[in-house]
Scaffold this active site. Structure first.
Site, PDB file in Angstrom:
ATOM      1  N   ARG A   1      82.032 102.673  -1.192  1.00  0.00           N
ATOM      2  CA  ARG A   1      81.753 101.264  -0.741  1.00  0.00           C
ATOM      3  C   ARG A   1      81.055 100.688  -1.570  1.00  0.00           C
ATOM      4  O   ARG A   1      80.784  99.374  -1.559  1.00  0.00           O
ATOM      5  CB  ARG A   1      81.675 101.394   0.560  1.00  0.00           C
TER       6      ARG A   1
ATOM      7  N   ARG B   1      87.792  99.234  19.379  1.00  0.00           N
ATOM      8  CA  ARG B   1      86.650  99.874  18.768  1.00  0.00           C
ATOM      9  C   ARG B   1      85.507  98.576  18.575  1.00  0.00           C
ATOM     10  O   ARG B   1      85.920  97.510  18.439  1.00  0.00           O
ATOM     11  CB  ARG B   1      86.735 100.372  17.435  1.00  0.00           C
TER      12      ARG B   1
ATOM     13  N   ARG C   1      94.287  95.317  16.886  1.00  0.00           N
ATOM     14  CA  ARG C   1      93.981  96.895  16.686  1.00  0.00           C
ATOM     15  C   ARG C   1      93.710  97.553  18.124  1.00  0.00           C
ATOM     16  O   ARG C   1      92.685  97.321  18.526  1.00  0.00           O
ATOM     17  CB  ARG C   1      93.357  96.835  15.519  1.00  0.00           C
TER      18      ARG C   1
HETATM   19  P1  ADP Z   1      86.956  99.683   7.871  1.00  0.00           P
HETATM   20  O1  ADP Z   1      87.991  99.463   8.901  1.00  0.00           O
HETATM   21  O2  ADP Z   1      85.904  98.845   7.429  1.00  0.00           O
HETATM   22  O3  ADP Z   1      87.680 100.495   6.826  1.00  0.00           O
HETATM   23  P2  ADP Z   1      86.118 102.172   8.395  1.00  0.00           P
HETATM   24  O4  ADP Z   1      86.606 102.723   9.583  1.00  0.00           O
HETATM   25  O5  ADP Z   1      86.434 102.694   6.816  1.00  0.00           O
HETATM   26  O6  ADP Z   1      86.216 100.666   8.710  1.00  0.00           O
HETATM   27  O7  ADP Z   1      84.615 102.293   8.874  1.00  0.00           O
HETATM   28  C1  ADP Z   1      83.751 102.245   9.722  1.00  0.00           C
HETATM   29  C2  ADP Z   1      82.391 102.066   9.384  1.00  0.00           C
HETATM   30  O8  ADP Z   1      81.739 103.286   9.036  1.00  0.00           O
HETATM   31  C3  ADP Z   1      81.900 100.951   8.526  1.00  0.00           C
HETATM   32  O9  ADP Z   1      81.654  99.753   8.869  1.00  0.00           O
HETATM   33  C4  ADP Z   1      80.302 101.411   8.041  1.00  0.00           C
HETATM   34  O10 ADP Z   1      79.436 101.273   8.894  1.00  0.00           O
HETATM   35  C5  ADP Z   1      80.698 102.998   7.960  1.00  0.00           C
HETATM   36  N1  ADP Z   1      81.426 103.701   6.724  1.00  0.00           N
HETATM   37  C6  ADP Z   1      82.520 103.938   6.365  1.00  0.00           C
HETATM   38  N2  ADP Z   1      82.738 104.403   5.003  1.00  0.00           N
HETATM   39  C7  ADP Z   1      81.364 103.989   4.409  1.00  0.00           C
HETATM   40  C8  ADP Z   1      80.864 104.134   3.085  1.00  0.00           C
HETATM   41  N3  ADP Z   1      81.578 104.542   2.198  1.00  0.00           N
HETATM   42  N4  ADP Z   1      79.597 103.813   3.092  1.00  0.00           N
HETATM   43  C9  ADP Z   1      78.744 103.463   3.966  1.00  0.00           C
HETATM   44  N5  ADP Z   1      79.293 103.227   5.282  1.00  0.00           N
HETATM   45  C10 ADP Z   1      80.286 103.411   5.482  1.00  0.00           C
END
Ligand code: ADP
Ligand code: ZN
Length: 214
Positions: free
Chosen positions: A88, A155, A122
């Site tokens: 990310r 969520r 969702r």
């Molecule tokens: P999204 O719907 O944003 O794709 P995810 O389910 O992938 O959400 O991630 C949920 C949360 O987990 C993010 O908002 C962040 O807080 C954390 N997160 C997930 N992946 C990462 C990452 N690669 N680096 C930092 N935080 C992460």
């Protein structure tokens, strides 16, 4: 084969990741799912991540990188993986390049307005983390998961105010990731579909095309 999926929250990245992993018989690694699993089990990692997740902010790089490094050493990852939600940040992308050779970075392009409404609709399963959309792909019985009978809920990070912050956070880092993989010569694009399932279809097509040529 290692494929990195890039795309805003709500782009259909998660669903496409699952479909791809099944098709290619690769592990599906979603950092969001791993964090949520840890949250549910109240692990140290979960407690650490919760503060950030609830606000829609990124969990600090060193925490996330350590977690992924461990995950990539597990047995089911030998043949490769679909990485969904990692990297990310540019720092994460650079560390990942030191751990494995990424074959493809697939960017899913989507309209932000579309996303806000999509995420608001969702619902996730508390049991198996399956995702539903109350308009496009509702569960058979409202509030109950078709797969495992678990309770469906919205969520914390799918509430509108948090979604907006997640999109902001996403935009801030997306471009540098796109630039990073473009420079590496492995950036591919798929346009997000306007219907559920369309994005997965286009993503799979893009990968099939890649496999034919490589
Ligand atoms: P999204 O719907 O944003 O794709 P995810 O389910 O992938 O959400 O991630 C949920 C949360 O987990 C993010 O908002 C962040 O807080 C954390 N997160 C997930 N992946 C990462 C990452 N690669 N680096 C930092 N935080 C992460
Ligand atoms: Zn379920």
């Amino acid at each position: 084969m290692y494929i990195v999926l890039l795309g805003a929250p709500g782009s259909g990245k998660g669903t496409a990741g699952k479909v791809l992993a099944e098709d290619l018989k690769l592990a599906h690694i979603s950092t969001g799912d791993i964090f949520r699993e840890n949250l549910k089990n109240e692990t140290e990692l979960g407690k650490e991540a919760k503060v950030y997740m609830d606000k829609g902010e990124l969990v600090p790089d060193e925490v996330t990188i350590k977690m992924i490094e461990k995950r990539l050493q597990e047995d089911d990852v030998k043949n490769g993986a679909i990485l969904d939600g990692f990297p990310r940040t540019k720092a994460q992308a650079e560390s990942l390049s030191n751990m494995i050779k990424v074959d493809m970075a697939l960017n899913i392009d989507v309209d932000f307005d579309e996303i806000v409404s999509r995420i608001a609709n969702r619902r996730s399963c508390r049991g198996c983390s399956e995702i539903y959309n109350v308009v496009f792909s509702p569960s058979k019985v409202e509030g109950v998961c078709d797969k495992c009978g678990g309770e469906l809920y919205q969520r914390e990070d799918q509430k509108p105010e948090v979604v907006e912050n997640r999109l902001k956070v996403y935009s801030e880092s997306a471009q540098e990731l796109i630039n990073y993989y473009e420079k590496e010569g492995i950036l591919y694009n798929a346009k997000a579909g306007d219907k559920v399932g369309k994005t997965s279809y286009d993503v799979v097509k893009e990968v099939e095309e890649y496999l034919k040529n490589n």
